[in-house]
Design a protein around this motif. Structure first.
Motif, PDB file in Angstrom:
ATOM      1  N   LEU A  57       0.866  -1.167   0.000  1.00 13.70           N
ATOM      2  CA  LEU A  57       0.000   0.000   0.000  1.00 13.70           C
ATOM      3  C   LEU A  57       0.909   1.224   0.000  1.00 13.70           C
ATOM      4  CD1 LEU A  57      -2.667  -1.053   2.655  1.00 13.70           C
ATOM      5  CD2 LEU A  57      -3.102  -0.661   0.217  1.00 13.70           C
ATOM      6  N   LYS A  65      -3.389   4.889   4.095  1.00 17.27           N
ATOM      7  CA  LYS A  65      -2.793   3.549   4.003  1.00 17.27           C
ATOM      8  C   LYS A  65      -2.595   2.903   5.375  1.00 17.27           C
ATOM      9  CE  LYS A  65       1.900   5.481   3.602  1.00 17.27           C
ATOM     10  NZ  LYS A  65       1.502   6.849   3.978  1.00 17.27           N
ATOM     11  N   VAL A 213       2.967  -1.322   4.189  1.00 17.29           N
ATOM     12  CA  VAL A 213       2.632   0.089   4.006  1.00 17.29           C
ATOM     13  C   VAL A 213       3.927   0.873   3.882  1.00 17.29           C
ATOM     14  CG1 VAL A 213       1.964   2.127   5.351  1.00 17.29           C
ATOM     15  CG2 VAL A 213       0.347   0.272   5.036  1.00 17.29           C
TER      16      VAL A 213
END
Length: 384
Positions: A57, A65, A213
């Protein structure tokens, strides 16, 4: 007696699961929303992640995110929508009952415990037998190449070693899904690059689905099987790294991933297999090798990556997909050189060229008059 040789059979590699129409997603996010008062952090996001993926992400600060990751972990409850992991609805499942573990950016190691004790902490809380705990801890420390440091305390380790302890602690419980929130953010550039490949090796070896992330575009491009680009709480594009880079689906993605030159223009010709765009900055027509299917005279942006340009001192034979200008900036980066060229309109264009030869007498320098050219398949036309 002669023995005839038999050519080995080559078994074609199976397509990744996300390209197979029959594949079932391992993680399914369905129309997830998350609001904090009047602020919408995640806005109607739907996403499928498949088993054994290393999914990233990617987005800037405030893109949503990390909030989405925390909802996967169960630390935040969605305002609406649902999350399924391995076919099971996790909407009302607390974090400790999910087949998920999370590695935080801060690592959060216990300073008074040894490396081995840090890694064993979660297993002991589960009440596993001492022998099994020791074996699993030893196995995972060997896997992250820290077995010889098992008795050290965190303050005796380097940043990269502490990162691997945190990773081992997350993996030792054998989760079905591992969530990593900016896992390499505290490392210096060289160590971060080395650790990226270590993460990829571990993920492939263990077969665990990773969701990472990050705000670092290069990190996402290196790590990911696929990338979900987030902006303002929405996933604006989901694709494999080369697709996100070469075929951004809107202006935000084109500008956010890597470097890009954007030219504004008007569509003056649109056929099934080609299109022409008039651009005041380039002066000459921009030709692309595909149709656009847009309204006549529509305003569009044309994205061209810096490495797609050819830069010469001689004028190209054709005027299509060409322009000219003056070199205003030069940066030697070792493997490549970066040039900024000012066009007659005043627009500056960024060009990168590989330094193939060690000593090149024809390198461009400040105030050189140069011509730029690019191929028809190097341009990406963006209508949004």
């Amino acid at each position: 007696m002669s023995v005839s040789s038999v050519a080995p059979q080559i078994v074609p590699k199976a397509a990744p699961t996300w390209r197979q129409s029959t594949s079932e997603p391992f993680v399914r996010i369905e129309q997830i929303n998350k609001q904090f008062g009047d602020f919408t952090a995640v806005n109607n996001v739907s996403l499928d992640i498949y088993k054994n993926e290393l999914f990233c992400l990617l987005g800037g600060s405030g893109s949503g995110k990390s909030t989405l990751l925390r909802m996967l972990a169960g630390f935040e409850k969605p305002t609406s929508g649902r999350i399924l992991i391995d076919g099971v609805d996790m909407s009302n499942t607390p974090p400790w009952e999910r087949p998920v573990n999370m590695m935080f950016q801060s690592y959060a190691l216990f300073p008074h415990l040894s490396v081995a004790a840090n890694v064993a902490f979660g297993l002991k809380r589960e009440g596993l037998p001492s022998g099994e705990v020791q074996k699993r801890v030893a196995d995972i420390l060997d896997m992250v190449q820290l077995g010889h440091l098992a008795k050290r305390k965190p303050h005796m380790l380097s940043g990269g070693q502490r990162q691997r302890v945190a990773l081992a602690r997350s993996l030792v419980k054998r989760p079905k899904l591992l969530l990593l929130d900016e896992p390499l953010g505290a490392l210096d550039k060289k160590l971060r690059e080395e650790t990226q490949f270590e993460l990829m090796r571990l993920q492939e070896e263990l077969g665990i689905t990773f969701v990472v992330v990050t705000h670092d575009q290069e990190e996402a491009m290196t790590l990911a099987t696929r990338i979900g680009v987030m902006n303002n709480g929405v996933i604006v594009q989901t694709a494999e790294p080369h697709e996100v880079y070469e075929y951004p689906n809107n202006r935000f993605v084109a500008e956010f991933i890597g470097n890009v030159n954007l030219f504004e223009g008007t569509v003056v010709g649109d056929e099934r297999d080609s299109a022409s765009i008039h651009c005041a900055d380039t002066e000459n027509l921009i030709h692309v090798d595909h149709g656009i299917s847009c309204a006549p005279n529509q305003q569009v942006s044309v994205a061209i990556r810096p490495e797609k340009f050819r830069i010469t001192r001689e004028a190209p034979a054709s005027l299509v997909n060409t322009t000219q200008g003056i070199v205003t900036e030069v940066a030697y980066m070792g493997s490549q050189s970066i040039y900024k060229v000012r066009l007659p309109s005043g627009k500056e264009v960024r060009i990168t060229q590989p330094n193939v030869q060690r000593d090149a007498d024809d390198r461009f320098t400040w105030d050189d008059h140069v011509y730029l050219a690019w191929d028809a398949d190097s341009s990406v036309v963006l209508t949004s």
